[in-house]
Design an enzyme around this catalytic site. Structure first.
Site, PDB file in Angstrom:
ATOM      1  CD  GLU A   1      -5.668 -10.797  -6.179  1.00 18.10           C
ATOM      2  OE1 GLU A   1      -6.567 -10.670  -5.691  1.00 18.10           O
ATOM      3  OE2 GLU A   1      -5.188 -10.257  -5.480  1.00 18.10           O
TER       4      GLU A   1
ATOM      5  NE  ARG B   1       0.569  -1.099   5.160  1.00 17.21           N
ATOM      6  CZ  ARG B   1       1.983  -0.267   5.474  1.00 17.21           C
ATOM      7  NH1 ARG B   1       1.934   0.558   5.568  1.00 17.21           N
ATOM      8  NH2 ARG B   1       2.363  -1.084   4.098  1.00 17.21           N
TER       9      ARG B   1
ATOM     10  NE  ARG C   1       4.462  -8.393   4.915  1.00 15.53           N
ATOM     11  CZ  ARG C   1       4.292  -6.791   4.314  1.00 15.53           C
ATOM     12  NH1 ARG C   1       4.504  -6.844   2.963  1.00 15.53           N
ATOM     13  NH2 ARG C   1       4.912  -6.389   5.165  1.00 15.53           N
TER      14      ARG C   1
ATOM     15  CB  SER D   1      -1.414   0.358   1.363  1.00 19.75           C
ATOM     16  OG  SER D   1      -0.040  -0.656   2.464  1.00 19.75           O
TER      17      SER D   1
ATOM     18  CG  HIS E   1      -4.129 -11.747  -2.395  1.00 17.61           C
ATOM     19  ND1 HIS E   1      -4.431 -10.719  -2.778  1.00 17.61           N
ATOM     20  CD2 HIS E   1      -4.523 -11.403  -1.198  1.00 17.61           C
ATOM     21  CE1 HIS E   1      -3.280  -9.492  -2.238  1.00 17.61           C
ATOM     22  NE2 HIS E   1      -2.883 -10.162  -1.497  1.00 17.61           N
TER      23      HIS E   1
ATOM     24  CB  CYS F   1      -4.712  -7.817  -0.085  1.00 22.30           C
ATOM     25  SG  CYS F   1      -2.898  -7.793   1.340  1.00 22.30           S
TER      26      CYS F   1
END
Ligand code: GLN
Length: 189
Positions: free
Chosen positions: A170, A106, A133, A50, A168, A80
């Site tokens: 994807e 985070r 993470r 990020s 995620h 995320c």
């Protein structure tokens, strides 16, 4: 219909592939410029880092135009790192877009080595959830719907045109969450 994937850093190719697997007629567009942004009906902000994404958003002059599009109702999905960028509050840091009424912390599931896959319900669909993470959602505002939980904690949320997942989709072979996002765009049009 065109679905954009912010293509500055992170899991861009995986999201583009998934969008195409939902329906070949949907355009999957990497977004790097304001002109790219103008061609899309919805935007995915992928996982990655990020802090890096935020710097690049600034460098590519995309931060304000994307924020304006989302505030004007464009459907957006943050995975995320994307969730971190959308959140109203980020523990110990300044928020980025500040459009989604949640607080996040985070890396709260641990380091890279603590990455894990689990299964759970996402809005009535049983799916695999890949955590890398990932951030934890530590507060959910009144107007935010929780779509998925892990150990009783929210891991997928929605506030009107904004969808965010700590995991995620994807990274799996299951495109149903991508289909869910495409439906969000379609039902808006
Ligand atoms: N740990 C990353 C961050 O804090 C997010 C990781 C991811 O997107 N998979 O930005």
């Amino acid at each position: 219909m065109n679905v954009g994937v912010l293509a500055l850093q992170g899991s861009v190719a995986e999201h583009l592939k998934m969008i195409q697997s939902v329906n070949k007629k949907i355009g999957a567009v990497p977004v790097r410029t304001i002109d790219d942004l103008a061609t899309v009906d919805g935007l995915i902000i992928p996982g990655g880092e990020s802090t890096t994404l935020r710097r690049l958003l600034d460098d590519f002059n995309l931060l304000v135009p994307i924020k304006e599009r989302i505030a004007a109702g464009m459907p957006v999905w943050g995975t995320c790192a994307g969730l971190i960028l959308l959140a109203n509050r980020v523990e110990g840091e300044l928020p980025c877009f500040s459009l989604l009424d949640v607080d996040v912390k985070r890396n709260a599931y641990g380091r890279q080595i603590d990455s894990f896959v689990t299964e759970g319900d996402f809005d009535g669909m049983y799916i695999n959830m890949v955590f890398i993470r990932a951030p934890k959602v530590t507060r959910v505002g009144d107007g935010v719907k929780v779509l998925a939980e892990h150990n009783g904690e929210p891991v997928a949320v929605r506030q009107n045109n904004i969808l965010a997942t700590a995991f995620h989709p994807e990274m799996t072979r299951d495109s149903r969450v991508h289909r869910y996002f495409c439906n969000m765009i379609e039902s808006k049009e």
